[in-house]
Design an enzyme around this catalytic site. Sequence first.
Site, PDB file in Angstrom:
ATOM      1  N   ARG A  83       0.846  -1.198   0.000  1.00 44.64           N
ATOM      2  CA  ARG A  83       0.000   0.000   0.000  1.00 44.64           C
ATOM      3  C   ARG A  83       0.881   1.247   0.000  1.00 44.64           C
ATOM      4  NH1 ARG A  83      -1.134   2.005   4.496  1.00 44.64           N
ATOM      5  NH2 ARG A  83      -1.833   0.110   5.544  1.00 44.64           N
ATOM      6  N   TYR A 136     -17.769  16.083 -15.213  1.00 44.66           N
ATOM      7  CA  TYR A 136     -18.102  14.680 -15.005  1.00 44.66           C
ATOM      8  C   TYR A 136     -19.084  14.575 -13.826  1.00 44.66           C
ATOM      9  CZ  TYR A 136     -17.579   9.789 -13.818  1.00 44.66           C
ATOM     10  OH  TYR A 136     -17.837   8.480 -13.524  1.00 44.66           O
ATOM     11  N   ASP A 208      -8.798  18.528 -14.303  1.00 47.42           N
ATOM     12  CA  ASP A 208      -9.115  17.173 -14.752  1.00 47.42           C
ATOM     13  C   ASP A 208      -8.879  17.133 -16.260  1.00 47.42           C
ATOM     14  OD1 ASP A 208     -10.305  14.818 -15.651  1.00 47.42           O
ATOM     15  OD2 ASP A 208     -11.968  14.910 -14.235  1.00 47.42           O
ATOM     16  N   LYS A 233      -9.807   5.820 -18.880  1.00 50.47           N
ATOM     17  CA  LYS A 233     -10.197   6.280 -20.199  1.00 50.47           C
ATOM     18  C   LYS A 233      -9.003   6.153 -21.161  1.00 50.47           C
ATOM     19  CE  LYS A 233     -13.835   7.087 -17.722  1.00 50.47           C
ATOM     20  NZ  LYS A 233     -14.152   8.365 -17.109  1.00 50.47           N
TER      21      LYS A 233
HETATM   22  C1  LIG Z   1     -14.587   8.861 -15.887  1.00 47.56           C
HETATM   23  C2  LIG Z   1     -14.189  10.216 -15.430  1.00 47.56           C
HETATM   24  C3  LIG Z   1     -13.845  10.462 -14.087  1.00 47.56           C
HETATM   25  C4  LIG Z   1     -13.945   9.401 -13.008  1.00 47.56           C
HETATM   26  O1  LIG Z   1     -13.045   8.378 -13.189  1.00 47.56           O
HETATM   27  P1  LIG Z   1     -13.304   6.841 -12.719  1.00 47.56           P
HETATM   28  O2  LIG Z   1     -12.067   6.158 -13.160  1.00 47.56           O
HETATM   29  O3  LIG Z   1     -14.550   6.381 -13.392  1.00 47.56           O
HETATM   30  O4  LIG Z   1     -13.464   6.884 -11.234  1.00 47.56           O
HETATM   31  C5  LIG Z   1     -13.419  11.732 -13.749  1.00 47.56           C
HETATM   32  N1  LIG Z   1     -13.363  12.725 -14.669  1.00 47.56           N
HETATM   33  C6  LIG Z   1     -13.707  12.529 -15.950  1.00 47.56           C
HETATM   34  C7  LIG Z   1     -13.628  13.667 -16.914  1.00 47.56           C
HETATM   35  C8  LIG Z   1     -14.133  11.277 -16.371  1.00 47.56           C
HETATM   36  O5  LIG Z   1     -14.507  11.099 -17.662  1.00 47.56           O
END
Ligand SMILES: *Cc1c(COP(=O)(O)O)cnc(C)c1O
Length: 423
Positions: A83, A136, A208, A233
């Site tokens: 961890r 998101y 983000d 993604k």
């Molecule tokens: C999918 C997504 C998230 C969240 O990520 P997870 O891996 O699903 O927890 C955050 N920001 C954006 C822009 C996303 O498309």
Amino acid sequence: MTQPQDDPQDGPRATGDETAEPGHAPPAAGPTDWSASGFSTRAIHAGSEPDPQTGAVVPSVHVATTFAQDGVGGLRAGYEYSRSANPTRDALQECLAALEGGRAGFAFASGLAAEDALLRAVLVPGDHVVIPDDAYGGTFRLISKVLARWGVEHTAVDLSDPSAVAAATTDRTRLVWCETPTNPLLGIADVSALARVAHGAGALLAVDSTFATPYLQQALSLGADVVVHSTTKYCGGHSDVVGGALVVGDAVAPGGEPLAELLAFHQNAMGAVAGPFDAWLVLRGLKTLAVRMERHCDSAERVAAHLEAHPAVREVLYPGLPGHPGHDVAARQMRRFGGMVSVRLADEAAALELCSSTRVFTLAESLGGVESLVEHPARMTHASAAGSPLEVPADLVRLSVGLEEVEDLLADLDQALEGAAPA
Ligand SMILES: *Cc1c(COP(=O)(O)O)cnc(C)c1O
């Protein structure tokens, strides 16, 4: 490259037996510094030095939870418990830091786990966050439903207007949360302008960059203090791993501590780390990120132009189109415009019809994989934003343009829109 962590308790050590540039002997004192190399060179080599013992050219999946000590506290390579630090996760973290031009990267079990660690590392009860009015849905849910219970307040504003952001800040604002391009409306925020606003208000700027990826946008060099990714993604890129990441430069947290150290502490203390196999999959994905993104961008540009000329489509939301309100800012701060395209149709029925009529595009949540996906944000990914300032229009359809032959994608959209009423 810089070390992924600086925490003497938990961070990995430069062991002295890691090799220098491949093919060069004798071994240098630490990992090669790839910071002057181009993006794909860093993506392929940073964190992936050949194993000093076996010569293996890719990092192993280190599944061990614990590491033998030579006498109490005698750690062989800085590792004691997975961890706190794990060699496979370190390889990924080093690569992420190299790709964003950051000082340290941190890999988490999901994008939301990364966001949670950042928010709770930086904010205390009574603090205030400025958030986008398009983002998101899970980010909004985390801030408005979870962080709110811990006494953190938020204001949602249009981040494409830096003066609106400035007006929303209070003397308790510690963080401005930016997403660009936004999910799902493909809005663009000017990261440099927001950095000036945030810093002027004594707040940090988090960006983000999930839609942009480090290949298309270097948010730290634009002035952001921390970059957030859902590596689920494009970074993973194959729809086979859930993960998240934070990358920081030299920013200092509100309490005066370097953000890198604060996040290293919270990653370990909160514990939502990326597992070794997940970390390995994301690292493997990153190596092809640049070539995948070029193809995603090529095809998305074709899809956007094609749909713009389609009578059943009312509006195409894609920052690469000259008519997009954020086009100039996007052209300045991004290498290209990304693989996501959203469209607005005549009404909700038309949107639902498109979502259920495609054959190559799969109807599914998520994005950024090799396969093209279609979804209805109002009922799927952004259902939790219903009734909030982040509610999305019901006539909206979001496309994740994948790596199939673009002609097949265009033909699929045409057949799915066949018979649709003009918008
Ligand atoms: C999918 C997504 C998230 C969240 O990520 P997870 O891996 O699903 O927890 C955050 N920001 C954006 C822009 C996303 O498309």
